[in-house]
Design a protein around this motif. Sequence first.
Motif, PDB file in Angstrom:
ATOM      1  N   GLY A  65      -3.596   7.416 -13.308  1.00  0.00           N
ATOM      2  CA  GLY A  65      -4.708   7.843 -12.488  1.00  0.00           C
ATOM      3  C   GLY A  65      -5.777   8.498 -13.327  1.00  0.00           C
ATOM      4  O   GLY A  65      -5.581   8.752 -14.520  1.00  0.00           O
ATOM      5  N   PRO A  66      -6.920   8.781 -12.717  1.00  0.00           N
ATOM      6  CA  PRO A  66      -8.007   9.438 -13.437  1.00  0.00           C
ATOM      7  C   PRO A  66      -7.549  10.774 -14.025  1.00  0.00           C
ATOM      8  O   PRO A  66      -7.004  11.613 -13.303  1.00  0.00           O
ATOM      9  N   GLU A  67      -7.733  10.929 -15.300  1.00  0.00           N
ATOM     10  CA  GLU A  67      -7.391  12.177 -15.997  1.00  0.00           C
ATOM     11  C   GLU A  67      -5.922  12.543 -15.828  1.00  0.00           C
ATOM     12  O   GLU A  67      -5.556  13.715 -15.800  1.00  0.00           O
ATOM     13  N   LYS A  68      -5.072  11.528 -15.721  1.00  0.00           N
ATOM     14  CA  LYS A  68      -3.635  11.761 -15.609  1.00  0.00           C
ATOM     15  C   LYS A  68      -2.910  10.954 -16.674  1.00  0.00           C
ATOM     16  O   LYS A  68      -3.423   9.943 -17.170  1.00  0.00           O
ATOM     17  N   GLN A  69      -1.711  11.391 -16.996  1.00  0.00           N
ATOM     18  CA  GLN A  69      -0.892  10.628 -17.922  1.00  0.00           C
ATOM     19  C   GLN A  69      -0.267   9.442 -17.195  1.00  0.00           C
ATOM     20  O   GLN A  69      -0.086   9.465 -15.971  1.00  0.00           O
ATOM     21  N   ARG A  70       0.080   8.433 -17.958  1.00  0.00           N
ATOM     22  CA  ARG A  70       0.756   7.275 -17.376  1.00  0.00           C
ATOM     23  C   ARG A  70       2.123   7.727 -16.860  1.00  0.00           C
ATOM     24  O   ARG A  70       2.846   8.444 -17.537  1.00  0.00           O
ATOM     25  N   GLU A  71       2.446   7.289 -15.659  1.00  0.00           N
ATOM     26  CA  GLU A  71       3.739   7.649 -15.086  1.00  0.00           C
ATOM     27  C   GLU A  71       4.455   6.395 -14.591  1.00  0.00           C
ATOM     28  O   GLU A  71       3.827   5.423 -14.153  1.00  0.00           O
ATOM     29  N   LEU A  72       5.753   6.469 -14.649  1.00  0.00           N
ATOM     30  CA  LEU A  72       6.588   5.382 -14.152  1.00  0.00           C
ATOM     31  C   LEU A  72       6.700   5.509 -12.633  1.00  0.00           C
ATOM     32  O   LEU A  72       7.103   6.554 -12.134  1.00  0.00           O
ATOM     33  N   VAL A  73       6.373   4.444 -11.925  1.00  0.00           N
ATOM     34  CA  VAL A  73       6.363   4.466 -10.464  1.00  0.00           C
ATOM     35  C   VAL A  73       7.655   3.898  -9.899  1.00  0.00           C
ATOM     36  O   VAL A  73       8.265   4.491  -9.010  1.00  0.00           O
ATOM     37  N   ALA A 133       9.767   6.912  -8.529  1.00  0.00           N
ATOM     38  CA  ALA A 133       9.263   8.266  -8.715  1.00  0.00           C
ATOM     39  C   ALA A 133       9.351   8.990  -7.370  1.00  0.00           C
ATOM     40  O   ALA A 133       9.181   8.380  -6.310  1.00  0.00           O
ATOM     41  N   ASP A 134       9.593  10.285  -7.430  1.00  0.00           N
ATOM     42  CA  ASP A 134       9.720  11.064  -6.186  1.00  0.00           C
ATOM     43  C   ASP A 134       8.476  10.942  -5.321  1.00  0.00           C
ATOM     44  O   ASP A 134       8.564  10.942  -4.096  1.00  0.00           O
ATOM     45  N   SER A 135       7.323  10.822  -5.958  1.00  0.00           N
ATOM     46  CA  SER A 135       6.061  10.807  -5.221  1.00  0.00           C
ATOM     47  C   SER A 135       5.873   9.555  -4.377  1.00  0.00           C
ATOM     48  O   SER A 135       5.009   9.532  -3.494  1.00  0.00           O
ATOM     49  N   VAL A 136       6.656   8.508  -4.642  1.00  0.00           N
ATOM     50  CA  VAL A 136       6.461   7.255  -3.894  1.00  0.00           C
ATOM     51  C   VAL A 136       7.691   6.844  -3.098  1.00  0.00           C
ATOM     52  O   VAL A 136       7.650   5.845  -2.368  1.00  0.00           O
ATOM     53  N   LYS A 137       8.762   7.592  -3.217  1.00  0.00           N
ATOM     54  CA  LYS A 137       9.988   7.248  -2.481  1.00  0.00           C
ATOM     55  C   LYS A 137       9.718   7.188  -0.986  1.00  0.00           C
ATOM     56  O   LYS A 137       9.074   8.066  -0.424  1.00  0.00           O
ATOM     57  N   GLY A 138      10.228   6.137  -0.362  1.00  0.00           N
ATOM     58  CA  GLY A 138      10.035   5.963   1.072  1.00  0.00           C
ATOM     59  C   GLY A 138       8.743   5.268   1.431  1.00  0.00           C
ATOM     60  O   GLY A 138       8.545   4.885   2.587  1.00  0.00           O
ATOM     61  N   ARG A 139       7.847   5.107   0.453  1.00  0.00           N
ATOM     62  CA  ARG A 139       6.560   4.447   0.729  1.00  0.00           C
ATOM     63  C   ARG A 139       6.409   3.145  -0.056  1.00  0.00           C
ATOM     64  O   ARG A 139       5.794   2.194   0.418  1.00  0.00           O
ATOM     65  N   PHE A 140       6.942   3.105  -1.262  1.00  0.00           N
ATOM     66  CA  PHE A 140       6.819   1.927  -2.125  1.00  0.00           C
ATOM     67  C   PHE A 140       8.161   1.207  -2.220  1.00  0.00           C
ATOM     68  O   PHE A 140       9.215   1.842  -2.206  1.00  0.00           O
ATOM     69  N   THR A 141       8.092  -0.105  -2.352  1.00  0.00           N
ATOM     70  CA  THR A 141       9.293  -0.915  -2.538  1.00  0.00           C
ATOM     71  C   THR A 141       9.050  -1.927  -3.649  1.00  0.00           C
ATOM     72  O   THR A 141       8.086  -2.696  -3.594  1.00  0.00           O
ATOM     73  N   ILE A 142       9.922  -1.910  -4.647  1.00  0.00           N
ATOM     74  CA  ILE A 142       9.838  -2.876  -5.731  1.00  0.00           C
ATOM     75  C   ILE A 142      10.846  -3.990  -5.476  1.00  0.00           C
ATOM     76  O   ILE A 142      11.948  -3.745  -4.976  1.00  0.00           O
ATOM     77  N   SER A 143      10.449  -5.212  -5.801  1.00  0.00           N
ATOM     78  CA  SER A 143      11.343  -6.348  -5.624  1.00  0.00           C
ATOM     79  C   SER A 143      10.995  -7.395  -6.685  1.00  0.00           C
ATOM     80  O   SER A 143      10.001  -7.268  -7.404  1.00  0.00           O
ATOM     81  N   ARG A 144      11.822  -8.414  -6.769  1.00  0.00           N
ATOM     82  CA  ARG A 144      11.563  -9.453  -7.745  1.00  0.00           C
ATOM     83  C   ARG A 144      12.128 -10.775  -7.260  1.00  0.00           C
ATOM     84  O   ARG A 144      13.100 -10.809  -6.502  1.00  0.00           O
ATOM     85  N   ASP A 145      11.504 -11.851  -7.737  1.00  0.00           N
ATOM     86  CA  ASP A 145      11.969 -13.205  -7.479  1.00  0.00           C
ATOM     87  C   ASP A 145      12.295 -13.798  -8.845  1.00  0.00           C
ATOM     88  O   ASP A 145      11.387 -14.205  -9.584  1.00  0.00           O
ATOM     89  N   ASN A 146      13.566 -13.837  -9.180  1.00  0.00           N
ATOM     90  CA  ASN A 146      13.962 -14.278 -10.523  1.00  0.00           C
ATOM     91  C   ASN A 146      13.600 -15.743 -10.779  1.00  0.00           C
ATOM     92  O   ASN A 146      13.310 -16.123 -11.920  1.00  0.00           O
ATOM     93  N   ARG A 147      13.594 -16.547  -9.734  1.00  0.00           N
ATOM     94  CA  ARG A 147      13.276 -17.975  -9.933  1.00  0.00           C
ATOM     95  C   ARG A 147      11.829 -18.146 -10.363  1.00  0.00           C
ATOM     96  O   ARG A 147      11.481 -19.076 -11.087  1.00  0.00           O
ATOM     97  N   LYS A 148      10.976 -17.237  -9.908  1.00  0.00           N
ATOM     98  CA  LYS A 148       9.549 -17.330 -10.216  1.00  0.00           C
ATOM     99  C   LYS A 148       9.134 -16.393 -11.338  1.00  0.00           C
ATOM    100  O   LYS A 148       7.949 -16.355 -11.695  1.00  0.00           O
TER     101      LYS A 148
END
Length: 115
Positions: free
Chosen positions: A40-48, A60-75
């Motif tokens: 973010g602006p004037e912030k360090q890079r953080e793992l989400v 990250a605690d700041s995004v738990k319950g709001r963000f969802t990561i997923s993947r499609d291995n075939r693609k």
Amino acid sequence: QVQVVESGGGLVQAGGSLRLSCEASGSIFSINFMGWYRQGPEKQRELVAVITSAGSTNYADSVKGRFTISRDNRKNTGYLQMNRLKPEDTGVYVCCIIVTSEQYWGQGTQVTVSS
């Protein structure tokens, strides 16, 4: 050669949603690790969020319950579904993958959340 390209960023109002994509191409047998970082602006890079080849996830605690990561291995593609966005989520979102023991980074996609 491995390339990583993010897409899906944009401008959204607080409370809205966005879905980011991370597409990897090139000499890839399997992606061991995929992670989304943000700066973010004037912030360090953080793992989400991260997802392993086995499908284990962590956030990250700041995004738990709001963000969802997923993947499609075939693609060889990963996704970050972001809901209930807040102005503090604003930043450049960058995808990182690990193939065997090598790290590859994308250029990032801008996410701007207005209040």
